[in-house]
Design an enzyme around this catalytic site. Sequence first.
Site, PDB file in Angstrom:
ATOM      1  N   ARG A  23       0.909  -1.319  -0.325  1.00  0.00           N
ATOM      2  CA  ARG A  23      -0.158  -0.092   0.060  1.00  0.00           C
ATOM      3  C   ARG A  23       0.718   1.415   0.051  1.00  0.00           C
ATOM      4  O   ARG A  23       0.282   2.206  -0.199  1.00  0.00           O
ATOM      5  CB  ARG A  23      -0.820  -0.017   1.265  1.00  0.00           C
ATOM      6  CG  ARG A  23      -1.604  -1.068   1.068  1.00  0.00           C
ATOM      7  CD  ARG A  23      -2.415  -1.267   2.811  1.00  0.00           C
ATOM      8  NE  ARG A  23      -1.519  -1.411   3.866  1.00  0.00           N
ATOM      9  CZ  ARG A  23      -1.818  -0.917   4.837  1.00  0.00           C
ATOM     10  NH1 ARG A  23      -2.751  -0.583   5.407  1.00  0.00           N
ATOM     11  NH2 ARG A  23      -0.691  -1.518   5.854  1.00  0.00           N
ATOM     12  N   GLU A  28       7.094   7.557  11.449  1.00  0.00           N
ATOM     13  CA  GLU A  28       6.905   8.682  12.484  1.00  0.00           C
ATOM     14  C   GLU A  28       8.110   9.713  11.997  1.00  0.00           C
ATOM     15  O   GLU A  28       9.196   9.447  12.045  1.00  0.00           O
ATOM     16  CB  GLU A  28       7.054   8.429  13.841  1.00  0.00           C
ATOM     17  CG  GLU A  28       6.061   7.395  14.667  1.00  0.00           C
ATOM     18  CD  GLU A  28       6.359   7.466  15.967  1.00  0.00           C
ATOM     19  OE1 GLU A  28       7.411   7.371  16.679  1.00  0.00           O
ATOM     20  OE2 GLU A  28       5.368   7.073  16.739  1.00  0.00           O
ATOM     21  N   GLN A  47       7.304  25.755  15.693  1.00  0.00           N
ATOM     22  CA  GLN A  47       7.082  26.244  14.198  1.00  0.00           C
ATOM     23  C   GLN A  47       7.481  25.276  13.323  1.00  0.00           C
ATOM     24  O   GLN A  47       8.719  24.612  13.231  1.00  0.00           O
ATOM     25  CB  GLN A  47       7.856  27.554  13.950  1.00  0.00           C
ATOM     26  CG  GLN A  47       7.663  28.166  12.672  1.00  0.00           C
ATOM     27  CD  GLN A  47       8.258  29.575  12.591  1.00  0.00           C
ATOM     28  OE1 GLN A  47       8.122  30.266  13.405  1.00  0.00           O
ATOM     29  NE2 GLN A  47       8.372  29.863  11.601  1.00  0.00           N
ATOM     30  N   ARG A  59      19.369  27.353  -0.882  1.00  0.00           N
ATOM     31  CA  ARG A  59      18.737  28.301   0.106  1.00  0.00           C
ATOM     32  C   ARG A  59      19.699  28.165   1.523  1.00  0.00           C
ATOM     33  O   ARG A  59      19.998  27.036   1.978  1.00  0.00           O
ATOM     34  CB  ARG A  59      17.311  27.728   0.621  1.00  0.00           C
ATOM     35  CG  ARG A  59      16.448  27.657  -0.536  1.00  0.00           C
ATOM     36  CD  ARG A  59      14.894  27.555  -0.063  1.00  0.00           C
ATOM     37  NE  ARG A  59      14.133  27.565  -0.924  1.00  0.00           N
ATOM     38  CZ  ARG A  59      13.195  28.553  -1.198  1.00  0.00           C
ATOM     39  NH1 ARG A  59      13.352  29.713  -0.345  1.00  0.00           N
ATOM     40  NH2 ARG A  59      12.252  28.554  -2.018  1.00  0.00           N
ATOM     41  N   LYS A  72      16.672  23.045  14.401  1.00  0.00           N
ATOM     42  CA  LYS A  72      15.967  22.601  13.238  1.00  0.00           C
ATOM     43  C   LYS A  72      16.057  20.920  13.198  1.00  0.00           C
ATOM     44  O   LYS A  72      17.229  20.399  13.437  1.00  0.00           O
ATOM     45  CB  LYS A  72      16.434  23.029  12.145  1.00  0.00           C
ATOM     46  CG  LYS A  72      16.248  24.676  12.038  1.00  0.00           C
ATOM     47  CD  LYS A  72      16.690  25.177  10.682  1.00  0.00           C
ATOM     48  CE  LYS A  72      16.500  26.829  10.672  1.00  0.00           C
ATOM     49  NZ  LYS A  72      16.930  27.272   9.488  1.00  0.00           N
ATOM     50  N   TYR A 132      10.729  21.765   7.966  1.00  0.00           N
ATOM     51  CA  TYR A 132      11.579  22.112   8.912  1.00  0.00           C
ATOM     52  C   TYR A 132      10.596  22.257  10.156  1.00  0.00           C
ATOM     53  O   TYR A 132       9.643  22.777  10.153  1.00  0.00           O
ATOM     54  CB  TYR A 132      12.194  23.573   8.782  1.00  0.00           C
ATOM     55  CG  TYR A 132      12.523  24.093   7.303  1.00  0.00           C
ATOM     56  CD1 TYR A 132      14.151  24.643   7.408  1.00  0.00           C
ATOM     57  CD2 TYR A 132      11.894  24.225   6.296  1.00  0.00           C
ATOM     58  CE1 TYR A 132      14.366  25.224   6.239  1.00  0.00           C
ATOM     59  CE2 TYR A 132      12.478  24.868   5.314  1.00  0.00           C
ATOM     60  CZ  TYR A 132      13.613  25.534   5.096  1.00  0.00           C
ATOM     61  OH  TYR A 132      14.060  25.942   4.000  1.00  0.00           O
ATOM     62  N   GLU A 143      17.869  37.549  12.182  1.00  0.00           N
ATOM     63  CA  GLU A 143      18.037  36.642  10.819  1.00  0.00           C
ATOM     64  C   GLU A 143      19.585  36.860  10.400  1.00  0.00           C
ATOM     65  O   GLU A 143      19.931  38.165  10.513  1.00  0.00           O
ATOM     66  CB  GLU A 143      17.157  36.628   9.688  1.00  0.00           C
ATOM     67  CG  GLU A 143      17.309  35.934   8.470  1.00  0.00           C
ATOM     68  CD  GLU A 143      16.169  35.998   7.423  1.00  0.00           C
ATOM     69  OE1 GLU A 143      15.899  35.200   6.895  1.00  0.00           O
ATOM     70  OE2 GLU A 143      16.170  37.329   6.822  1.00  0.00           O
TER      71      GLU A 143
END
Length: 184
Positions: A23, A28, A47, A59, A72, A132, A143
């Site tokens: 299938r 997880e 977030q 990036r 992250k 992320y 930033e």
Amino acid sequence: MKVVETELKGCFIIEPKVYEDSRGFFMETYNLKSFQEQIGYKPEFVQDNLSKSSFGVIRGLHQQLPPFAQAKLVYVLEGKVLDVAVDVRENSETYGQHIAVELSSENKKQLFIPKGFLHGFSVLSETVIFAYKCEGFYNKESEFGINPLDETLNINWGIEKGKEILSEKDRNAISFNQLKNRDL
């Protein structure tokens, strides 16, 4: 899940257990209890971000400065990237060193990047959908970035020279040598 610490202390490659049958598959993507038991760290992810990019896009290299620093957990939903973490932790034995890990929808690997690292990726497939999980909320004023094509870092992004696609912000970011001479 299988967890392997990289040569950059605190940075881990995670291979979730995947259950496959006719299938499809189930896995997880994150489990706090397993994460804490195997990595010894209890992240406070607040977030989730998703990006879509085309072949040749780079990036990064980005981070959030304290007090908005972010750890992250990153992975690919569709496609393939070369994911890069650069250690810029003050007084770290591996300061200025980087790792590059191929993350793809096929290998299902993830990378945990702790606070104090620059992060970026290059797109190696026609397109990619990249996820992320972040500790700390995004804060535009904190930033920070370094040009991903910086010659001092000498990162092989897997993209032919001249075919890299960067944002104006990343192309105009400071060099690694400028970072060393800057008080963050």
